[in-house]
Design a protein around this motif. Sequence first.
Motif, PDB file in Angstrom:
ATOM      1  N   UNK A   1     142.128 -27.732  43.342  1.00 22.88           N
ATOM      2  CA  UNK A   1     142.039 -29.181  43.108  1.00 22.88           C
ATOM      3  C   UNK A   1     141.487 -29.490  41.714  1.00 22.88           C
ATOM      4  N   UNK A   2     141.923 -28.699  40.750  1.00 23.32           N
ATOM      5  CA  UNK A   2     141.529 -28.924  39.359  1.00 23.32           C
ATOM      6  C   UNK A   2     140.183 -28.359  38.978  1.00 23.32           C
ATOM      7  N   UNK A   3     139.483 -27.751  39.907  1.00 22.90           N
ATOM      8  CA  UNK A   3     138.144 -27.214  39.637  1.00 22.90           C
ATOM      9  C   UNK A   3     138.204 -25.694  39.529  1.00 22.90           C
ATOM     10  N   UNK A   4     137.479 -25.144  38.577  1.00 22.59           N
ATOM     11  CA  UNK A   4     137.488 -23.706  38.346  1.00 22.59           C
ATOM     12  C   UNK A   4     136.937 -22.928  39.540  1.00 22.59           C
ATOM     13  N   UNK A   5     137.511 -21.746  39.733  1.00 25.88           N
ATOM     14  CA  UNK A   5     137.012 -20.799  40.732  1.00 25.88           C
ATOM     15  C   UNK A   5     136.345 -19.656  39.979  1.00 25.88           C
ATOM     16  N   UNK A   6     135.089 -19.385  40.265  1.00 28.95           N
ATOM     17  CA  UNK A   6     134.383 -18.292  39.595  1.00 28.95           C
ATOM     18  C   UNK A   6     133.898 -17.280  40.629  1.00 28.95           C
ATOM     19  N   UNK A   7     133.685 -16.063  40.186  1.00 30.68           N
ATOM     20  CA  UNK A   7     133.197 -15.019  41.089  1.00 30.68           C
ATOM     21  C   UNK A   7     132.169 -14.156  40.367  1.00 30.68           C
ATOM     22  N   UNK A   8     131.102 -13.811  41.070  1.00 30.79           N
ATOM     23  CA  UNK A   8     130.095 -12.875  40.573  1.00 30.79           C
ATOM     24  C   UNK A   8     129.981 -11.749  41.583  1.00 30.79           C
ATOM     25  N   UNK A   9     129.431 -10.621  41.159  1.00 30.63           N
ATOM     26  CA  UNK A   9     129.367  -9.459  42.041  1.00 30.63           C
ATOM     27  C   UNK A   9     128.035  -8.745  41.897  1.00 30.63           C
ATOM     28  N   UNK A  10     127.661  -8.023  42.966  1.00 31.58           N
ATOM     29  CA  UNK A  10     126.427  -7.244  42.943  1.00 31.58           C
ATOM     30  C   UNK A  10     126.549  -6.046  43.874  1.00 31.58           C
ATOM     31  N   UNK A  11     125.755  -5.028  43.598  1.00 29.68           N
ATOM     32  CA  UNK A  11     125.690  -3.811  44.401  1.00 29.68           C
ATOM     33  C   UNK A  11     124.490  -3.936  45.338  1.00 29.68           C
ATOM     34  N   UNK A  12     124.737  -3.939  46.654  1.00 25.48           N
ATOM     35  CA  UNK A  12     123.620  -4.069  47.599  1.00 25.48           C
ATOM     36  C   UNK A  12     122.952  -2.733  47.902  1.00 25.48           C
ATOM     37  N   UNK A  13     123.539  -1.628  47.398  1.00 27.83           N
ATOM     38  CA  UNK A  13     122.985  -0.283  47.571  1.00 27.83           C
ATOM     39  C   UNK A  13     122.766   0.087  49.044  1.00 27.83           C
ATOM     40  N   UNK A  14     123.463  -0.603  49.929  1.00 26.43           N
ATOM     41  CA  UNK A  14     123.337  -0.381  51.371  1.00 26.43           C
ATOM     42  C   UNK A  14     121.925  -0.648  51.887  1.00 26.43           C
ATOM     43  N   UNK A  15     121.207  -1.542  51.207  1.00 27.24           N
ATOM     44  CA  UNK A  15     119.830  -1.876  51.592  1.00 27.24           C
ATOM     45  C   UNK A  15     119.745  -3.354  51.960  1.00 27.24           C
TER      46      UNK A  15
END
Length: 406
Positions: A68-82
């Motif tokens: 709907x005209x708005x940007x889609x952003x994504x961030x990521x992280x490693x949870x280290x299985x904790x």
Amino acid sequence: MRLKLKKISAGVLSALALSAGSHAAGISDNEVRIGYIADMSGTYSPLAGPNGLTAAKMAIADFGGKVNGKNITIVAADDQNKPDIGANKVRQWIDTNNIDLVAGMVSSAVTIAVNKVVESKDKLSIVSGSASSSITNQYCTPNSVHYVYDTYAMAHGTGEAVVKEGGDSWFFLTADYAFGHAMEGDVASVVKGSGGKVVGAVRHPLATSDFSSFILQAQASGAKIVGLANAGADTINALKTAKEFGVVASGQKLAGLLVFLHDVKSLGLETTQGLQLTTGFYWDRTPETRTWSKRFYKETGTMPTMVHAGVYSSTMHYLKAVEKTGTDDSQTVLNEMKSTPVNDFFATNGRIRDDGRMIHDMYLAEVKKPSESKGEWDLFKILRTIPADQAFRPLSESKCHLVAKG
């Protein structure tokens, strides 16, 4: 008359502007934000990991990068299985970045901890990598969806088939945390319900490198079947050790209760041929699965697991719901997702139930013999389809507080 027309036109334009503005205001901070969290470098990284992030990015790109005209952003992280690392990272994302959706997640213990945070903040999570059926049973929340598979489906797919073929006595080699316990419990229930028995079990820590003592206990049990209630590198190491100790050569059989395409690829067909397993996706099953999987291969250099395919499918399903409702409000979007069937290369007529479980067909597969394989990734043959309503726990047996009783 001209003045009146001008006034009418101005009024119409004002109303249209107000309507458009209210529609746009439905997207908080004028951006749809996704946080992808998973084991990115450890035991379970091949299941989802960096390639799962690629799958999510593919979905965003295929959607056009905007909703709907708005940007889609994504961030990521490693949870280290904790669990503490996963929960703290997601809390930080929500508090400082106003993340709308948390995706990925593999370790069931991490998922349960993250889902508590997501619920408390009234955001959404879509779980693609975790297996424990408890996520939509006793630990269900009104803010989470379990999308790809779970221990109940894997237990009923593989466990039931093995017992029917004569494997009626079992010893479990179990990962000592939420997923392993749930898998062992679900399979044990199926084995007993099918007329078999469980003669014993031993539990091992996550990321165990030496399985010698555990395999020796399994051999000493005399069970016909050694059930591997673990995943990722743990399953691979257990299978390698079992081969070294001659488990199969001595007459016992191995049941891989959560075996992925990459596990078979890593071990080779000589070691894994004939192994039966349950999966929610196989790259070479239909023209549609092949088309998408070949695109994924070009991006990653590997064929996708069912988790990778599920990350893409679930991200698209979420974005379509945001687009249709004009908002990223969690409950509005989730209600739309529940009311809309999933029909894509991953699932046909899949649907999200009140407990958050997305039910869809599963598949019983068998690892090919080396002589049957026609290529590097030609590893499975699909034996049968397990219909959605048979693959997953029926709501009549649910302990989820969201499910209406009686």
